[in-house]
Design an enzyme around this catalytic site. Sequence first.
Site, PDB file in Angstrom:
ATOM      1  N   ASP A 107       0.817  -1.213   0.000  1.00  0.00           N
ATOM      2  CA  ASP A 107       0.000   0.000   0.000  1.00  0.00           C
ATOM      3  C   ASP A 107       0.843   1.251   0.000  1.00  0.00           C
ATOM      4  OD1 ASP A 107       1.000  -0.272   2.548  1.00  0.00           O
ATOM      5  OD2 ASP A 107      -0.749   0.632   3.496  1.00  0.00           O
ATOM      6  N   GLU A 108       2.107   1.154  -0.394  1.00  0.00           N
ATOM      7  CA  GLU A 108       2.896   2.380  -0.449  1.00  0.00           C
ATOM      8  C   GLU A 108       3.986   2.279  -1.493  1.00  0.00           C
ATOM      9  OE1 GLU A 108       5.707   3.162   2.816  1.00  0.00           O
ATOM     10  OE2 GLU A 108       4.751   1.485   3.820  1.00  0.00           O
TER      11      GLU A 108
END
Length: 358
Positions: A107-108
């Site tokens: 998620d990054e």
Amino acid sequence: MTAWVLHVDMDQFLAAVEIQRHPELAGKPVVVGGRGDPTERAVVSTASYEAREFGIRSGMALKIAVRRCPEAIFLPVDFPVYEAVSAKVMQALRDFPGAVVELLGWDEAFVGIDSEDPMETAHAVRRAVFDATGLHCSVGVGDTKMRAKVATDLGKPRGVFRLTRDNWLEVMGDRPVKALWGIGSQTSKRLESHGIRTVNDLAATADDVLAAEFGPNTGPHIGRLGRGAGSAVVDDTPWIARAHGHETTYQQDLTTPDAIRAALGDLAALVEKDLRQEQRPCQRVHLKIRFAPFFTFTRVRKLPEPTYDPAVIVDTAFALYTKLADDRPVRLLGIRGEMVPPEGGYDAPRTHGRRGNP
DNA sequence: TCTGGGGTCCTAGGACCC
DNA sequence: TCTGGGGTCCTAGGACCC
């Protein structure tokens, strides 16, 4: 045009995905972790912002989380779904004009981009991710990866924040060193023993003091963290795995050698599958073992020759277990298979999970 | 009050070789 | 009685991140 590093991080990622497919959960305390049963041995993967208000944090045991908020909704971790959403997020970033994307996790990601107005660019990235997924993220803007990464937290949720050489100490100076990416609780304690508590303290500490405490390499590296310095190069070369492993926390402790051998067999089968998929055999076997209650050991053994054979992997792991000569009940077992390096070695970049000195 | 599962890299020291 | 200097390989153990 100036080169900037953006750090893009999804807000409450797993919880947000669950709320998206179960809209009735919006606004409620949602906890994603384990099999969704808070009576089991498992931890929180992500807590929604509402759940965080009760003091629930990722990494916390589900049993504690449910005590803090008995009415919270507990959901199982659903890997395939998050992977699919993650792929959409990353594709949206890659589609952003001029962006170079370096994955950091599900998620990054870092995004390298040239811009005259990086704050506006960051907002545009936020919109692009939302348009592609319906999910919100926050974006840090920095002149190094370190500064961009730390800035994101200051922008959360649904925001943008900029940290550069010019405002680094003004914003971060009074915060504890643990706020830095790469400084955890242990390093923080060791620094404290030298009277170094804040980012200001660390930034003002001479390298030779740090080198004496942490070694000639790591010491100066930690000093650079304090100044927010470090690499600004965003590299999109695909990641090459060093190893694949599997581990399991048993709901009931394992108490007999037979049970342990059988459990290792299950893990070795999973590892074999990964290695064959990668087409790189195992050259070293790592055994990870946690005795009840909380003593974790890891042991490594090099194999005489690389192999895919799960029987060899199990035998090696079991031999490492036997050598520990510890008959306490076992709560967790893990096997990691370190693979032979690919043709040409690892000079291709690797960021996933890395702590290395830049 | 209990502890996931996936990773990576660094340091220290012993064994061994020339 | 004292004990090179350089190198590689290996294991143990620590630390950190998502």
